[in-house]
Design a protein around this motif. Structure first.
Motif, PDB file in Angstrom:
ATOM      1  N   GLU A  76       0.800  -1.218   0.000  1.00  0.00           N
ATOM      2  CA  GLU A  76       0.000   0.000   0.000  1.00  0.00           C
ATOM      3  C   GLU A  76       0.837   1.275   0.000  1.00  0.00           C
ATOM      4  N   SER A  77       2.060   1.202   0.505  1.00  0.00           N
ATOM      5  CA  SER A  77       2.873   2.416   0.574  1.00  0.00           C
ATOM      6  C   SER A  77       3.725   2.616  -0.671  1.00  0.00           C
ATOM      7  N   GLY A  78       3.536   1.751  -1.689  1.00  0.00           N
ATOM      8  CA  GLY A  78       4.248   1.973  -2.935  1.00  0.00           C
ATOM      9  C   GLY A  78       5.118   0.829  -3.401  1.00  0.00           C
ATOM     10  N   VAL A  79       4.699  -0.406  -3.128  1.00  0.00           N
ATOM     11  CA  VAL A  79       5.410  -1.598  -3.606  1.00  0.00           C
ATOM     12  C   VAL A  79       6.885  -1.524  -3.199  1.00  0.00           C
ATOM     13  N   ALA A  84     -10.369   5.129 -18.482  1.00  0.00           N
ATOM     14  CA  ALA A  84     -11.132   5.572 -19.653  1.00  0.00           C
ATOM     15  C   ALA A  84     -10.828   4.722 -20.877  1.00  0.00           C
ATOM     16  N   ARG A  85      -9.644   4.081 -20.882  1.00  0.00           N
ATOM     17  CA  ARG A  85      -9.262   3.199 -21.993  1.00  0.00           C
ATOM     18  C   ARG A  85      -9.548   1.735 -21.668  1.00  0.00           C
ATOM     19  N   GLY A  86     -10.267   1.484 -20.577  1.00  0.00           N
ATOM     20  CA  GLY A  86     -10.664   0.124 -20.252  1.00  0.00           C
ATOM     21  C   GLY A  86      -9.608  -0.711 -19.565  1.00  0.00           C
ATOM     22  N   VAL A  87      -8.716  -0.076 -18.792  1.00  0.00           N
ATOM     23  CA  VAL A  87      -7.672  -0.793 -18.059  1.00  0.00           C
ATOM     24  C   VAL A  87      -7.697  -0.336 -16.602  1.00  0.00           C
ATOM     25  N   LEU A  88      -7.656  -1.292 -15.664  1.00  0.00           N
ATOM     26  CA  LEU A  88      -7.751  -0.985 -14.243  1.00  0.00           C
ATOM     27  C   LEU A  88      -6.421  -1.216 -13.540  1.00  0.00           C
ATOM     28  N   ILE A  89      -5.860  -0.156 -12.947  1.00  0.00           N
ATOM     29  CA  ILE A  89      -4.699  -0.244 -12.057  1.00  0.00           C
ATOM     30  C   ILE A  89      -4.967   0.733 -10.915  1.00  0.00           C
ATOM     31  N   ASN A  90      -3.980   0.937 -10.016  1.00  0.00           N
ATOM     32  CA  ASN A  90      -4.138   2.014  -9.039  1.00  0.00           C
ATOM     33  C   ASN A  90      -2.805   2.687  -8.740  1.00  0.00           C
ATOM     34  N   PHE A  91      -2.870   3.767  -7.974  1.00  0.00           N
ATOM     35  CA  PHE A  91      -1.730   4.615  -7.628  1.00  0.00           C
ATOM     36  C   PHE A  91      -1.467   4.404  -6.147  1.00  0.00           C
ATOM     37  N   ALA A  92      -0.302   3.860  -5.805  1.00  0.00           N
ATOM     38  CA  ALA A  92      -0.018   3.452  -4.422  1.00  0.00           C
ATOM     39  C   ALA A  92       1.073   4.312  -3.804  1.00  0.00           C
ATOM     40  N   GLY A  93       0.825   4.730  -2.580  1.00  0.00           N
ATOM     41  CA  GLY A  93       1.833   5.443  -1.815  1.00  0.00           C
ATOM     42  C   GLY A  93       2.201   6.797  -2.356  1.00  0.00           C
ATOM     43  N   GLY A  94       1.383   7.336  -3.269  1.00  0.00           N
ATOM     44  CA  GLY A  94       1.689   8.628  -3.855  1.00  0.00           C
ATOM     45  C   GLY A  94       2.934   8.623  -4.714  1.00  0.00           C
ATOM     46  N   ARG A  95       3.401   7.413  -5.095  1.00  0.00           N
ATOM     47  CA  ARG A  95       4.677   7.352  -5.817  1.00  0.00           C
ATOM     48  C   ARG A  95       4.703   6.320  -6.930  1.00  0.00           C
ATOM     49  N   VAL A  96       3.826   5.340  -6.897  1.00  0.00           N
ATOM     50  CA  VAL A  96       3.981   4.179  -7.770  1.00  0.00           C
ATOM     51  C   VAL A  96       2.670   3.821  -8.464  1.00  0.00           C
ATOM     52  N   LEU A  97       2.738   3.541  -9.759  1.00  0.00           N
ATOM     53  CA  LEU A  97       1.625   2.893 -10.450  1.00  0.00           C
ATOM     54  C   LEU A  97       1.719   1.410 -10.120  1.00  0.00           C
ATOM     55  N   ARG A  98       0.704   0.886  -9.431  1.00  0.00           N
ATOM     56  CA  ARG A  98       0.767  -0.489  -8.939  1.00  0.00           C
ATOM     57  C   ARG A  98      -0.022  -1.418  -9.862  1.00  0.00           C
ATOM     58  N   PHE A  99       0.610  -2.551 -10.188  1.00  0.00           N
ATOM     59  CA  PHE A  99       0.007  -3.544 -11.070  1.00  0.00           C
ATOM     60  C   PHE A  99      -0.095  -4.861 -10.318  1.00  0.00           C
ATOM     61  N   ILE A 100      -1.323  -5.326 -10.089  1.00  0.00           N
ATOM     62  CA  ILE A 100      -1.543  -6.580  -9.371  1.00  0.00           C
ATOM     63  C   ILE A 100      -2.605  -7.409 -10.120  1.00  0.00           C
ATOM     64  N   PRO A 101      -2.249  -7.893 -11.308  1.00  0.00           N
ATOM     65  CA  PRO A 101      -3.223  -8.633 -12.114  1.00  0.00           C
ATOM     66  C   PRO A 101      -3.495 -10.013 -11.535  1.00  0.00           C
ATOM     67  N   PRO A 102      -4.544 -10.684 -11.982  1.00  0.00           N
ATOM     68  CA  PRO A 102      -4.707 -12.098 -11.645  1.00  0.00           C
ATOM     69  C   PRO A 102      -3.444 -12.874 -12.029  1.00  0.00           C
ATOM     70  N   LEU A 103      -3.131 -13.905 -11.268  1.00  0.00           N
ATOM     71  CA  LEU A 103      -1.925 -14.672 -11.534  1.00  0.00           C
ATOM     72  C   LEU A 103      -2.024 -15.485 -12.816  1.00  0.00           C
ATOM     73  N   ILE A 104      -3.210 -15.571 -13.381  1.00  0.00           N
ATOM     74  CA  ILE A 104      -3.412 -16.300 -14.639  1.00  0.00           C
ATOM     75  C   ILE A 104      -3.237 -15.398 -15.847  1.00  0.00           C
ATOM     76  N   VAL A 105      -2.773 -14.196 -15.637  1.00  0.00           N
ATOM     77  CA  VAL A 105      -2.624 -13.221 -16.720  1.00  0.00           C
ATOM     78  C   VAL A 105      -1.759 -13.800 -17.845  1.00  0.00           C
ATOM     79  N   GLU A 106      -2.125 -13.489 -19.075  1.00  0.00           N
ATOM     80  CA  GLU A 106      -1.373 -13.959 -20.242  1.00  0.00           C
ATOM     81  C   GLU A 106      -0.449 -12.854 -20.761  1.00  0.00           C
TER      82      GLU A 106
END
Length: 398
Positions: free
Chosen positions: A192-195, A358-380
């Motif tokens: 939560e504080s930025g990976v 807006a482009r149909g992709v979901l991520i979030n911004f963590a710790g005010g410093r990092v774009l965080r990517f936590i996809p399903p582990l089955i991601v291709e």
């Protein structure tokens, strides 16, 4: 059929306003995709905040949950139930632990760990040291344990007995240890504080301090556990074993369930009546969790997570190199990765997230410093490529 706007309007009239929500009402999920009430499709690299690690509506989990819901939904922990026992067996057979306490969430699992650490240490030893930047939950005790002041504001006075050490400094941490200290609580990687990964040497130093001062080491693996970092539990790849470990999030792949794991000797301190949960490990959630673990423990599953991680990290590093005015690099483990932003990039962090939405992709911004990517582990690999393409589109306009 009712669309996003109507559902959002109805929700805003009845909910306490504790969430800043995206303007979408999700109605369906499959694998790494979600669809909202207007029929719009989204590529999900948020996974319910590291929860849906097998993707949405995974067939094995769905089948197990539906079957169990038709047999037995709840009897309380006054009785034994088969799914809960099977789940506890899987957890102990595949970890350092001998005993399990079932809860409903990560915060509840951490509450159980806090209570166990205190009662095991005995009278007068009640202080728990956690790290700055940590996140351990939203109950009063777990908020107090969380090393981020923004989560404390408005809820003072917080429960006493929680001390926060500076991140990455074992010597400063040792100075905080006293005859009142009973445990050190930390995440192997702060999500939560930025990976922010805790390096193996730092974790080993914390382990050594616990051994030297007769303290319990508690690992909060609520976000990092269950395959997220490429091994079943993050600490396995770091060479450090805790005395207590907490799990939740991915354990139920969407159903509310948490667990606190420990050894026989430590578990003996929690006798009958010292702690409880009405719903903890209920048959339906436990049946789903059994399916989750069996899927993750199948040959090749974690190997594939590590392969996808290496590919994703390589693609993100390409992005960082292409946009040095916006990003400084990549950090994280497994499929919990962060694109670290420059000062200019940080100012644009939420805007980047919203433009991706807006482009149909979901991520979030963590710790005010990092774009965080936590996809399903089955991601291709194709999903990762699509994410990168959309991210580059957005960054080109920044």
């Amino acid at each position: 059929m009712t669309g996003n706007a109507e559902w959002i309007k109805r929700g805003e009239q009845v909910f306490v306003g504790t969430y800043s929500r995206f303007p979408a009402a999700m109605v369906k999920g499959r694998g790494c995709r979600l669809w909202d009430a207007d029929g719009r499709e989204y590529l999900d690299f948020l996974a319910g905040i590291a929860v849906c690690s097998l993707g949405h509506c995974h067939p094995a989990v769905t089948e197990a949950v539906c079957r169990q819901a038709g047999e037995l939904m709840h009897v309380s922990n006054l009785f034994h139930t088969r799914p809960q026992i099977e789940l506890a067996e899987l957890l102990t057979q595949n970890s350092f632990a001998d005993r399990v306490f079932m809860a409903n969430s990560g915060a509840e699992a951490n509450e159980a760990a806090i209570k166990l650490a205190r009662i095991h240490a005995g009278e007068g030893r009640f202080e728990i040291i956690s790290l700055s930047g940590s996140f351990h939950g939203r109950t009063l005790a777990t908020v107090a344990a969380t090393g981020q002041p923004k989560f404390h504001q408005g809820f003072e006075p917080l429960p006493e007995g929680f001390i926060h050490a500076g991140f990455g400094d074992p010597a400063a941490l040792e100075e905080l240890i006293s005859d009142k200290t009973c445990a050190i609580l930390c995440e192997p990687l702060q999500g939560e504080s930025g990976v922010r990964p805790l390096e193996p040497e730092y974790l080993q130093a914390i382990r050594n301090l616990c051994d030297k001062h007769n303290l319990l080491l508690i690992f909060d693996e609520v976000q990092t556990g269950l395959g997220r970092t490429g091994t079943l539990f993050a600490h396995e790849q770091l060479g450090v074993t805790p005395d207590i470990m907490t799990l939740a999030k991915a354990l139920g792949n969407g159903l509310p369930i948490g667990a606190m794991l420990t050894t026989d000797d430590i578990a003996a301190s929690l006798g009958v009546g010292t702690h409880a949960s009405t719903f903890g490990g209920n048959p339906v959630a436990a049946a789903g969790a059994v399916a989750v673990l069996k899927t993750m423990l199948a040959p090749g599953f974690l190997d594939q997570v590590r392969e996808r991680s290496a590919y994703f990290m390589e693609r993100l590093e390409e992005v960082a190199a292409r946009f040095p005015h916006l990003a400084t690099g990549v950090r994280g483990r497994g499929l919990l990765l962060g694109l670290v932003l420059t000062e200019k990039g940080c100012d644009l962090g939420m805007d980047i997230v919203n433009q991706l939405f807006a482009r149909g992709v979901l991520i979030n911004f963590a710790g005010g410093r990092v774009l965080r990517f936590i996809p399903p582990l089955i991601v291709e690999a194709e999903d990762i490529d699509l994410l990168i393409d959309r991210l580059v589109e957005v960054l080109n306009g920044c």
